[in-house]
Design a protein around this motif. Structure first.
Motif, PDB file in Angstrom:
ATOM      1  N   LYS A 143       2.515  -6.451   4.442  1.00 37.71           N
ATOM      2  CA  LYS A 143       2.679  -6.316   2.997  1.00 37.71           C
ATOM      3  C   LYS A 143       1.849  -5.150   2.480  1.00 37.71           C
ATOM      4  O   LYS A 143       2.303  -4.353   1.639  1.00 37.71           O
ATOM      5  CB  LYS A 143       2.249  -7.617   2.308  1.00 37.71           C
ATOM      6  N   LEU A 144       0.617  -4.991   3.009  1.00 39.79           N
ATOM      7  CA  LEU A 144      -0.231  -3.857   2.632  1.00 39.79           C
ATOM      8  C   LEU A 144       0.384  -2.541   3.096  1.00 39.79           C
ATOM      9  O   LEU A 144       0.385  -1.545   2.362  1.00 39.79           O
ATOM     10  CB  LEU A 144      -1.626  -4.032   3.241  1.00 39.79           C
ATOM     11  N   LEU A 145       0.936  -2.529   4.312  1.00 41.61           N
ATOM     12  CA  LEU A 145       1.555  -1.306   4.829  1.00 41.61           C
ATOM     13  C   LEU A 145       2.759  -0.894   3.995  1.00 41.61           C
ATOM     14  O   LEU A 145       2.967   0.302   3.745  1.00 41.61           O
ATOM     15  CB  LEU A 145       1.974  -1.524   6.290  1.00 41.61           C
ATOM     16  N   LEU A 146       3.543  -1.865   3.541  1.00 50.83           N
ATOM     17  CA  LEU A 146       4.679  -1.547   2.667  1.00 50.83           C
ATOM     18  C   LEU A 146       4.206  -0.876   1.391  1.00 50.83           C
ATOM     19  O   LEU A 146       4.824   0.072   0.910  1.00 50.83           O
ATOM     20  CB  LEU A 146       5.463  -2.822   2.324  1.00 50.83           C
ATOM     21  N   SER A 147       3.088  -1.356   0.832  1.00 50.44           N
ATOM     22  CA  SER A 147       2.584  -0.768  -0.410  1.00 50.44           C
ATOM     23  C   SER A 147       1.997   0.619  -0.176  1.00 50.44           C
ATOM     24  O   SER A 147       2.011   1.468  -1.067  1.00 50.44           O
ATOM     25  CB  SER A 147       1.526  -1.683  -1.046  1.00 50.44           C
ATOM     26  N   LYS A 148       1.465   0.868   1.033  1.00 51.45           N
ATOM     27  CA  LYS A 148       0.894   2.178   1.347  1.00 51.45           C
ATOM     28  C   LYS A 148       1.949   3.189   1.797  1.00 51.45           C
ATOM     29  O   LYS A 148       1.673   4.383   1.866  1.00 51.45           O
ATOM     30  CB  LYS A 148      -0.180   2.041   2.433  1.00 51.45           C
ATOM     31  N   ASP A 149       3.136   2.734   2.066  1.00 50.53           N
ATOM     32  CA  ASP A 149       4.210   3.598   2.557  1.00 50.53           C
ATOM     33  C   ASP A 149       4.854   4.334   1.386  1.00 50.53           C
ATOM     34  O   ASP A 149       5.986   4.055   1.008  1.00 50.53           O
ATOM     35  CB  ASP A 149       5.234   2.751   3.316  1.00 50.53           C
ATOM     36  N   VAL A 150       4.111   5.288   0.811  1.00 49.87           N
ATOM     37  CA  VAL A 150       4.565   5.933  -0.425  1.00 49.87           C
ATOM     38  C   VAL A 150       5.844   6.739  -0.230  1.00 49.87           C
ATOM     39  O   VAL A 150       6.613   6.928  -1.174  1.00 49.87           O
ATOM     40  CB  VAL A 150       3.460   6.840  -1.014  1.00 49.87           C
ATOM     41  N   GLU A 151       6.083   7.229   0.981  1.00 49.09           N
ATOM     42  CA  GLU A 151       7.315   7.978   1.234  1.00 49.09           C
ATOM     43  C   GLU A 151       8.476   7.064   1.608  1.00 49.09           C
ATOM     44  O   GLU A 151       9.589   7.512   1.840  1.00 49.09           O
ATOM     45  CB  GLU A 151       7.080   9.008   2.345  1.00 49.09           C
ATOM     46  N   LYS A 152       8.198   5.760   1.660  1.00 49.25           N
ATOM     47  CA  LYS A 152       9.211   4.730   1.900  1.00 49.25           C
ATOM     48  C   LYS A 152       9.932   4.910   3.242  1.00 49.25           C
ATOM     49  O   LYS A 152      11.103   4.630   3.362  1.00 49.25           O
ATOM     50  CB  LYS A 152      10.216   4.699   0.744  1.00 49.25           C
ATOM     51  N   ASN A 153       9.187   5.375   4.246  1.00 51.27           N
ATOM     52  CA  ASN A 153       9.795   5.531   5.565  1.00 51.27           C
ATOM     53  C   ASN A 153      10.162   4.187   6.185  1.00 51.27           C
ATOM     54  O   ASN A 153      11.158   4.079   6.900  1.00 51.27           O
ATOM     55  CB  ASN A 153       8.837   6.288   6.499  1.00 51.27           C
TER      56      ASN A 153
END
Length: 456
Positions: free
Chosen positions: A158-168
């Protein structure tokens, strides 16, 4: 949809291991919607070092179901899901091996949180699950048991999804998922989005993001896209095959994420929204008597402004409000061009600075208070707003006057240390648009909590 899992095994030779425990959490990108947890009788002995590590012994597993007895449930809960695990190649290999023994070809797409963490949270001392989540402030219990490790992986993902600003991650997910073309495509897309505050992403069939938007009610806003008949809406309707979204809880965070990600992803149908619209700024100067004056002018990028406004009418409205709030002079705020004293002095709402009847220091102190309250300056501070859940708050970090990023923390935790904040936030870019969004939002939402930070 994701199946986030963790598996404990007997240990032993490669491809001869057996599963002793499995935990699977079906995760829709926002919350767990189903789960399966079970001890499993591996029908082979457990290596002594594994017993010491996990606490699971042969005696505990004698009455546990064998793998073939739970295989159907595992297939059901992972169908149409992408497998997510910490060191996914290991867990996925073990699962496939067990299914191979049953003569069943188990095949799923997978994502590895070790690899994602290395990309999105670089320079960590360790990427082992226990050390990594502790360094990120994620609670973990029952270490080396499937339930505890899988729950920690859910929180990490869930944290990684929020940090994935480029939405890769989302782009890859959309690309991997099987698309089903249906006549009522748009209706089904509307049904699958929430009536929550956040940012939404419209994807083409290959996963490419074609439009990014934000709304206090995502479902309502998407419905408007699909019911409008202007050219852009019709083009979006024709191309969109999937909508992903990120709930932010806070409208301010939604505005900042939209601003950041439109610039990063440059979606096809966001071309007109690359720059936030504002053209007026507040400046200060000192007159011949030493009094600080405030004035609103068209933005000059060569000069440092106190704050910015969408238009001159908005600026005038706030100047009037601040004149009363800080007991300032209409003349020195540029709101009274007449001769002699200002109108407010006539009604005893100005202390007479306009006729030099108040000391420079006393008046300038009030002006400095206004500037301090409405500019970033070189401050270290955080802005706290509502979170995604009832027990969560969102935070925006400002360091040395620059916007650094956004994050979330538990309501019960008191965080006022910059080092901790740097760890939990998703870094974002400081630019005039982001600064305007924050200052404008804080001006209009007086109940927001703004906290000064101490670097010591």
């Amino acid at each position: 949809m994701y199946a986030i899992l963790d598996i404990e095994t007997t240990g032993g030779k490669y491809n001869e291991e057996g599963i002793t425990e499995i935990a699977i959490y079906k995760f829709d990108g926002h919350q767990v919607v189903d789960q399966f947890i079970s001890l499993i009788n591996p029908e082979r002995p457990i290596q002594p070092f594994v017993v010491n590590l996990t606490g699971i012994n042969n005696k505990m597993l004698r009455s546990a179901p064998k793998f073939y007895e739970v295989a159907k449930r595992i297939v059901e809960i992972t169908t149409d899901c992408i497998i997510v695990a910490h060191n996914a190649s290991f867990d996925y290999r073990i699962l496939r091996t067990e299914f191979d023994r049953l003569g069943f070809d188990f095949e799923r797409q997978s994502l590895c949180t070790v690899e994602l963490s290395q990309k999105l949270i670089p320079d960590q001392k360790s990427y082992s699950l226990g050390k990594l989540v502790r360094s990120l402030g994620i609670a973990i219990s029952d270490r080396h048991r499937a339930t505890g490790d899988a729950q920690a992986t859910v929180k990490l993902f869930k944290l990684l999804l929020s940090k994935d600003v480029e939405k890769n991650i989302l782009k890859e997910t959309v690309r991997l998922e099987t698309k089903r073309k249906v006549d009522d495509k748009l209706l089904k897309l509307i049904e699958n989005v929430p009536s929550s505050t956040g940012v939404y992403y419209m994807h083409r069939e290959d996963g490419t993001i074609i439009y990014i938007g934000k709304s206090k009610n995502i479902k309502k806003r998407v419905t408007q896209h699909f019911t409008n008949d202007n050219r852009k809406s019709k083009n979006i309707q024709a191309e969109v095959v999937s909508i992903t979204y990120e709930i932010t809880g806070s409208e301010l965070l939604a505005l900042l994420k939209e601003n950041e990600e439109i610039k990063l992803n440059r979606p096809k149908y966001n071309r007109a929204l690359k720059r936030t619209k504002f053209d007026q700024a507040l400046y200060q100067f000192t007159d011949d008597q030493g009094y600080m004056n405030l004035t609103v002018k068209k933005i000059d990028r060569r000069k440092t402004s106190i704050t910015t406004f969408t238009n001159r009418q908005q600026a005038k409205s706030f100047m009037q409000r601040w004149t009363e709030e800080y007991n300032l002079c209409l003349k020195l705020m540029g709101l009274d061009q007449g001769e002699g004293n200002c109108f407010n002095h006539s009604i005893k709402q100005c202390n007479g600075v306009c006729i030099l009847d108040e000391s420079v220091q006393v008046y300038n102190n009030r002006v400095q208070e206004l500037i301090s309250n409405h500019s970033f300056g070189s401050k270290d501070m955080m802005v706290i707003d509502r979170g995604r859940d009832i027990d969560e708050q969102s935070v925006i970090l400002i360091e040395n006057g620059e916007f650094k990023g956004i994050g979330y923390f538990n309501l019960n935790h008191q965080i006022n240390n910059i080092d901790i904040l740097r760890t939990i936030i998703t870094p974002m870019h400081h630019n005039p648009d982001a600064q305007h969004i924050i200052q404008s939002y804080v001006r209009q939402h007086k109940k927001l909590k703004v906290v000064a930070l101490n670097k010591d």
